[in-house]
Design a protein around this motif. Sequence first.
Motif, PDB file in Angstrom:
ATOM      1  N   UNK A 121       0.830  -1.201   0.000  1.00  0.00           N
ATOM      2  CA  UNK A 121       0.000   0.000   0.000  1.00  0.00           C
ATOM      3  C   UNK A 121       0.867   1.255   0.000  1.00  0.00           C
ATOM      4  N   UNK A 122       1.989   1.213   0.704  1.00  0.00           N
ATOM      5  CA  UNK A 122       2.879   2.374   0.759  1.00  0.00           C
ATOM      6  C   UNK A 122       3.531   2.609  -0.600  1.00  0.00           C
ATOM      7  N   UNK A 123       3.947   1.530  -1.244  1.00  0.00           N
ATOM      8  CA  UNK A 123       4.567   1.689  -2.556  1.00  0.00           C
ATOM      9  C   UNK A 123       3.584   2.289  -3.553  1.00  0.00           C
ATOM     10  N   UNK A 124       2.352   1.831  -3.519  1.00  0.00           N
ATOM     11  CA  UNK A 124       1.346   2.378  -4.432  1.00  0.00           C
ATOM     12  C   UNK A 124       1.118   3.864  -4.160  1.00  0.00           C
ATOM     13  N   UNK A 125       1.101   4.250  -2.887  1.00  0.00           N
ATOM     14  CA  UNK A 125       0.909   5.657  -2.554  1.00  0.00           C
ATOM     15  C   UNK A 125       2.110   6.501  -2.964  1.00  0.00           C
ATOM     16  N   UNK A 126       3.307   5.942  -2.832  1.00  0.00           N
ATOM     17  CA  UNK A 126       4.503   6.669  -3.269  1.00  0.00           C
ATOM     18  C   UNK A 126       4.441   6.943  -4.766  1.00  0.00           C
ATOM     19  N   UNK A 127       4.093   5.946  -5.529  1.00  0.00           N
ATOM     20  CA  UNK A 127       4.038   6.127  -6.980  1.00  0.00           C
ATOM     21  C   UNK A 127       2.911   7.101  -7.365  1.00  0.00           C
ATOM     22  N   UNK A 128       1.783   6.994  -6.676  1.00  0.00           N
ATOM     23  CA  UNK A 128       0.687   7.918  -6.951  1.00  0.00           C
ATOM     24  C   UNK A 128       1.087   9.346  -6.575  1.00  0.00           C
ATOM     25  N   UNK A 129       1.720   9.503  -5.422  1.00  0.00           N
ATOM     26  CA  UNK A 129       2.179  10.822  -5.004  1.00  0.00           C
ATOM     27  C   UNK A 129       3.223  11.392  -5.951  1.00  0.00           C
ATOM     28  N   UNK A 130       4.125  10.544  -6.429  1.00  0.00           N
ATOM     29  CA  UNK A 130       5.142  10.996  -7.375  1.00  0.00           C
ATOM     30  C   UNK A 130       4.515  11.477  -8.673  1.00  0.00           C
ATOM     31  N   UNK A 131       3.465  10.779  -9.115  1.00  0.00           N
ATOM     32  CA  UNK A 131       2.770  11.210 -10.325  1.00  0.00           C
ATOM     33  C   UNK A 131       2.117  12.582 -10.125  1.00  0.00           C
ATOM     34  N   UNK A 132       1.471  12.768  -8.979  1.00  0.00           N
ATOM     35  CA  UNK A 132       0.824  14.050  -8.699  1.00  0.00           C
ATOM     36  C   UNK A 132       1.853  15.178  -8.649  1.00  0.00           C
ATOM     37  N   UNK A 133       2.976  14.936  -7.978  1.00  0.00           N
ATOM     38  CA  UNK A 133       4.014  15.960  -7.873  1.00  0.00           C
ATOM     39  C   UNK A 133       4.613  16.287  -9.234  1.00  0.00           C
ATOM     40  N   UNK A 134       4.812  15.265 -10.052  1.00  0.00           N
ATOM     41  CA  UNK A 134       5.365  15.487 -11.384  1.00  0.00           C
ATOM     42  C   UNK A 134       4.401  16.298 -12.241  1.00  0.00           C
ATOM     43  N   UNK A 135       3.107  16.026 -12.108  1.00  0.00           N
ATOM     44  CA  UNK A 135       2.107  16.796 -12.853  1.00  0.00           C
ATOM     45  C   UNK A 135       2.079  18.258 -12.409  1.00  0.00           C
TER      46      UNK A 135
END
Length: 463
Positions: A121-135
């Motif tokens: 769950x943490x890995x999925x949130x990290x990747x989702x957060x990274x996508x949001x920050x990159x956007x």
Amino acid sequence: MAQRLDSRSPLKGNHHCDVAIVGAGLAGLCAARDLDTAGLQVLVLEAQERVGGRTLTEHIDSSTFIDHGGQWVSPGQERIVALAEELGVALFPNWDAGLTVDWSGGVRSTYQGMFPPGSGHAEAQVRDGARKLTQLAAELPLGRPWEAPSATEWDSRTYHHWLAENIPSPLAQQGLARALEGVFGGGPGELSLLAALAIIRSGAHEISRLVSAENPGPEHRFIGGAQQLCERMAQSLDERIITGAYVAEIEHGNNSVQLYSGDLTVSARRAIVTLPPVLAGRIRYSPALPAARDHLTQRVPMGWVIKVHCVYPERFWVAEQLSGKVTSDGGPVRVVADNSPPNGSPGILVGFIEGAEARRLAAAGREQRCAETVAQLRHYFGTLAGRPDAYFEHAWGDDEFARGAYGGYWTPGVWTSYGHTLAAPIGTLHWAGTETSEAWNGKLEGAVHSGRRAAAEVLAAFR
């Protein structure tokens, strides 16, 4: 060889050139090299008795070296790779195959990938957060984050506040925080969200790697150490570099500039200052710099890092299929990597004492720092880690010519209030250094980019 200025044989008198450059790190020497190639007369004034700036290599023997400063080259950093090729400096892939050691709540485990088992769950949130920050970062004009439509809002918030609001898992928050701490080195103030987005926008930093569809490949290191890039550039510039020349005062006018270092005066048509903003602000300028530029130098402090190395007869951790990498939530050394030379012998572990722990241990003395580092490595890698053959360190906060590492960082409100003054020339004065770079800000690549950009500005002014 570079001219030397010391108390025994000080260099005195007046010297004249087209361009005077303050600082013989990557930015200053890359600028000097470009200007020299263009046919201009250049003088580089360096306060230390060495070149290299925030690269610093110590040689243990003919084949074993330790980089106390910047050392890694990431995929996509084309300028510094091209520079190394021109200078005849080879690179080798970083040692990183194997399992990572995790130390959480005093419990040790090993894992492959981003997080320990059971942390999906943490890995999925990290990747989702990274996508949001990159956007969000994509909305920033490159090199001009204060012009983003939401700049004021983002600069009024901290990066950690955004993480707390958008990332439920504390473990995922730590992962995304750690992805940028390798640039700022744990300063005492909070990083603004806008500053975090500006770093992401400037290059494929760790957060951008998290959203890449493909593995970008390993990081690389320089065979023989990173400082030799500056040393080799200095050899070609030779007498145009004056070491031991601490520039205390700069007089600047419409058509000329004078730099003063003790009994030495250098007169030039233009000057490039490559120091970190906080150090550049300690020079006395006449006339005084515009208030906004002066206020900037007061508000971009340096991070604080003590880089430590332990040397062992061999890479014993490989026998346990370990990579030498560590993630940890406690203790003075929370980030570790395998820093062994290209042939793998001896085995070298590098650790980073950052932020609050660096401030605590800076006053404790080398003996205590060594003891706490070795004890921490013993937790991570077992009894063999507790018996290093040698211990090396460099406390960048105590380095009078750096006053911290890895670089200057941006607290809330600074980008939108003063960011426009960071790299903008002031008459005959130009600014360089990795903090001023629109590409790979905070990295070696950023230093190279900034030096070449400043040189191009000077050439354009002369034309």
